[in-house]
Motif scaffolding. Structure first.
Motif, PDB file in Angstrom:
ATOM      1  N   ARG A   6      -4.998  -5.063   9.846  1.00  0.00           N
ATOM      2  CA  ARG A   6      -6.409  -5.297   9.532  1.00  0.00           C
ATOM      3  C   ARG A   6      -6.992  -4.135   8.726  1.00  0.00           C
ATOM      4  NH1 ARG A   6      -8.346  -9.044  12.488  1.00  0.00           N
ATOM      5  NH2 ARG A   6      -7.068  -8.549  14.279  1.00  0.00           N
ATOM      6  N   LEU A   7      -6.495  -2.926   8.971  1.00  0.00           N
ATOM      7  CA  LEU A   7      -7.018  -1.733   8.300  1.00  0.00           C
ATOM      8  C   LEU A   7      -6.479  -1.531   6.883  1.00  0.00           C
ATOM      9  CD1 LEU A   7      -6.574   0.765  11.291  1.00  0.00           C
ATOM     10  CD2 LEU A   7      -8.677  -0.421  10.619  1.00  0.00           C
ATOM     11  N   ILE A   8      -5.300  -2.077   6.595  1.00  0.00           N
ATOM     12  CA  ILE A   8      -4.642  -1.833   5.307  1.00  0.00           C
ATOM     13  C   ILE A   8      -5.339  -2.617   4.203  1.00  0.00           C
ATOM     14  CG2 ILE A   8      -2.478  -2.040   4.013  1.00  0.00           C
ATOM     15  CD1 ILE A   8      -0.993  -1.856   6.692  1.00  0.00           C
ATOM     16  N   PRO A   9      -5.696  -1.952   3.097  1.00  0.00           N
ATOM     17  CA  PRO A   9      -6.308  -2.669   1.969  1.00  0.00           C
ATOM     18  C   PRO A   9      -5.389  -3.790   1.465  1.00  0.00           C
ATOM     19  CG  PRO A   9      -6.467  -0.299   1.644  1.00  0.00           C
ATOM     20  CD  PRO A   9      -5.587  -0.523   2.841  1.00  0.00           C
ATOM     21  N   GLN A  10      -5.997  -4.871   1.004  1.00  0.00           N
ATOM     22  CA  GLN A  10      -5.248  -6.066   0.621  1.00  0.00           C
ATOM     23  C   GLN A  10      -4.224  -5.778  -0.467  1.00  0.00           C
ATOM     24  OE1 GLN A  10      -7.728  -9.432  -0.270  1.00  0.00           O
ATOM     25  NE2 GLN A  10      -6.004 -10.798  -0.523  1.00  0.00           N
ATOM     26  N   ASP A  11      -4.572  -4.967  -1.457  1.00  0.00           N
ATOM     27  CA  ASP A  11      -3.621  -4.693  -2.552  1.00  0.00           C
ATOM     28  C   ASP A  11      -2.399  -3.923  -2.060  1.00  0.00           C
ATOM     29  OD1 ASP A  11      -5.292  -2.454  -2.124  1.00  0.00           O
ATOM     30  OD2 ASP A  11      -4.963  -1.718  -4.162  1.00  0.00           O
ATOM     31  N   LEU A  12      -2.593  -2.985  -1.149  1.00  0.00           N
ATOM     32  CA  LEU A  12      -1.463  -2.221  -0.621  1.00  0.00           C
ATOM     33  C   LEU A  12      -0.631  -3.062   0.349  1.00  0.00           C
ATOM     34  CD1 LEU A  12      -3.190   1.248  -0.187  1.00  0.00           C
ATOM     35  CD2 LEU A  12      -1.561   0.564  -1.943  1.00  0.00           C
ATOM     36  N   PHE A  13      -1.287  -3.955   1.088  1.00  0.00           N
ATOM     37  CA  PHE A  13      -0.558  -4.868   1.962  1.00  0.00           C
ATOM     38  C   PHE A  13       0.298  -5.820   1.114  1.00  0.00           C
ATOM     39  CE2 PHE A  13      -0.172  -8.759   4.554  1.00  0.00           C
ATOM     40  CZ  PHE A  13       0.473  -8.215   5.653  1.00  0.00           C
ATOM     41  N   ALA A  14      -0.270  -6.272  -0.007  1.00  0.00           N
ATOM     42  CA  ALA A  14       0.482  -7.145  -0.921  1.00  0.00           C
ATOM     43  C   ALA A  14       1.686  -6.405  -1.486  1.00  0.00           C
ATOM     44  CB  ALA A  14      -0.427  -7.633  -2.048  1.00  0.00           C
ATOM     45  N   GLU A  15       1.517  -5.130  -1.828  1.00  0.00           N
ATOM     46  CA  GLU A  15       2.632  -4.337  -2.351  1.00  0.00           C
ATOM     47  C   GLU A  15       3.730  -4.187  -1.306  1.00  0.00           C
ATOM     48  OE1 GLU A  15       3.475   0.106  -4.171  1.00  0.00           O
ATOM     49  OE2 GLU A  15       1.438  -0.700  -4.305  1.00  0.00           O
ATOM     50  N   THR A  86      -3.526 -13.021  16.362  1.00  0.00           N
ATOM     51  CA  THR A  86      -3.849 -13.604  15.068  1.00  0.00           C
ATOM     52  C   THR A  86      -3.956 -12.524  14.001  1.00  0.00           C
ATOM     53  OG1 THR A  86      -5.127 -15.243  16.273  1.00  0.00           O
ATOM     54  CG2 THR A  86      -5.414 -15.182  13.915  1.00  0.00           C
ATOM     55  N   LEU A  87      -3.338 -12.791  12.873  1.00  0.00           N
ATOM     56  CA  LEU A  87      -3.403 -11.871  11.745  1.00  0.00           C
ATOM     57  C   LEU A  87      -4.751 -12.003  11.052  1.00  0.00           C
ATOM     58  CD1 LEU A  87       0.140 -12.408  10.172  1.00  0.00           C
ATOM     59  CD2 LEU A  87      -0.700 -10.341  11.278  1.00  0.00           C
ATOM     60  N   PRO A  88      -5.220 -10.926  10.426  1.00  0.00           N
ATOM     61  CA  PRO A  88      -6.469 -11.021   9.672  1.00  0.00           C
ATOM     62  C   PRO A  88      -6.323 -11.991   8.493  1.00  0.00           C
ATOM     63  CG  PRO A  88      -5.463  -8.846   9.429  1.00  0.00           C
ATOM     64  CD  PRO A  88      -4.661  -9.596  10.435  1.00  0.00           C
ATOM     65  N   LYS A  89      -7.446 -12.557   8.087  1.00  0.00           N
ATOM     66  CA  LYS A  89      -7.445 -13.588   7.041  1.00  0.00           C
ATOM     67  C   LYS A  89      -6.827 -13.074   5.743  1.00  0.00           C
ATOM     68  CE  LYS A  89     -10.472 -16.978   4.898  1.00  0.00           C
ATOM     69  NZ  LYS A  89     -11.831 -17.506   4.818  1.00  0.00           N
ATOM     70  N   HIS A  90      -7.152 -11.826   5.352  1.00  0.00           N
ATOM     71  CA  HIS A  90      -6.614 -11.302   4.088  1.00  0.00           C
ATOM     72  C   HIS A  90      -5.091 -11.161   4.150  1.00  0.00           C
ATOM     73  CE1 HIS A  90      -6.509  -7.255   5.973  1.00  0.00           C
ATOM     74  NE2 HIS A  90      -5.675  -6.923   4.999  1.00  0.00           N
ATOM     75  N   ALA A  91      -4.564 -10.838   5.322  1.00  0.00           N
ATOM     76  CA  ALA A  91      -3.112 -10.702   5.469  1.00  0.00           C
ATOM     77  C   ALA A  91      -2.423 -12.053   5.345  1.00  0.00           C
ATOM     78  CB  ALA A  91      -2.776 -10.050   6.807  1.00  0.00           C
ATOM     79  N   VAL A  92      -3.013 -13.089   5.955  1.00  0.00           N
ATOM     80  CA  VAL A  92      -2.441 -14.433   5.856  1.00  0.00           C
ATOM     81  C   VAL A  92      -2.476 -14.911   4.407  1.00  0.00           C
ATOM     82  CG1 VAL A  92      -2.700 -16.839   6.594  1.00  0.00           C
ATOM     83  CG2 VAL A  92      -3.008 -14.993   8.250  1.00  0.00           C
ATOM     84  N   GLN A  93      -3.563 -14.598   3.694  1.00  0.00           N
ATOM     85  CA  GLN A  93      -3.658 -14.982   2.281  1.00  0.00           C
ATOM     86  C   GLN A  93      -2.562 -14.310   1.459  1.00  0.00           C
ATOM     87  OE1 GLN A  93      -7.672 -13.784   1.402  1.00  0.00           O
ATOM     88  NE2 GLN A  93      -8.534 -15.821   1.861  1.00  0.00           N
TER      89      GLN A  93
END
Length: 187
Positions: A6-15, A86-93
């Motif tokens: 949940r804390l990790i920014p979406q772009d870095l999680f995507a990377e 449950t995973l955060p919404k941005h992580a599921v996306q």
């Protein structure tokens, strides 16, 4: 793990997800969690390498299990939604996007999985040094070689292993490498 994700920014999680997919496709030897952790910390998130490694292991397990079971993107997302934590919404996306783009390319052959379980050699660095003295001996003056091996373990985490050898040990090490090279040339 969901709380840390949940804390990790979406772009870095995507990377991170992209690197895991590349690792599972045997395109890169592993995920450099130390470097990625530093970048996440620079973005203002309080996370340590151990937590990021756990997240990477969980995602690697998720993607490899989904590949083994030939899950579609919708099946994977439905499975994620039915989980206890449950995973955060941005992580599921992000997972949906990465799986939709690259999921079908994951090679799940039995041979590839068996090879991957022993880890992979990434790089080797060495340097020659001379110990001049120590607090117990005033005059050592013996040469030694320090070798640092960079290895990706089976989960994809990249680590460095260092050791020192005397010159005779290094010569034996070198001789063994030459023997391996000559055997590999015959293959």
């Amino acid at each position: 793990a969901a709380d840390k994700i949940r804390l990790i920014p979406q772009d870095l999680f995507a990377e991170l997800c992209e690197q895991i997919i590349q690792h599972l496709n045997h395109k890169i030897p592993g995920i450099n969690t130390a470097e990625l952790c530093q970048r996440i910390q620079t973005s203002g998130v309080d996370i340590n390498v151990g937590d990021l490694a756990k997240i990477a292991n969980a995602l690697s397990f998720l993607f490899s299990t989904a590949a083994r079971n030939n899950l579609s993107t919708e099946e994977l997302v439905a499975t994620l939604g039915s989980g206890v934590s449950t995973l955060p919404k941005h992580a599921v996306q992000v997972i949906r996007h990465v799986w939709n783009e690259h999921g079908k390319a994951i090679a799940v052959s039995e041979d590839a999985r068996n090879v991957a379980t022993v880890g992979q050699f990434v790089d080797m660095k060495w340097k020659l040094g001379v110990a001049m003295s120590s607090d117990t001996c005033r005059s050592l003056k013996y040469p030694y070689v320090t070798v640092t091996l960079t290895v990706a373990d089976p989960s994809g985490q990249i680590t460095d292993k260092s050791f020192e050898m005397t010159i005779p040990q290094f010569k034996n090490f070198f001789r063994q490498f030459k023997e391996m090279a000559s055997v590999l040339e015959t293959v």
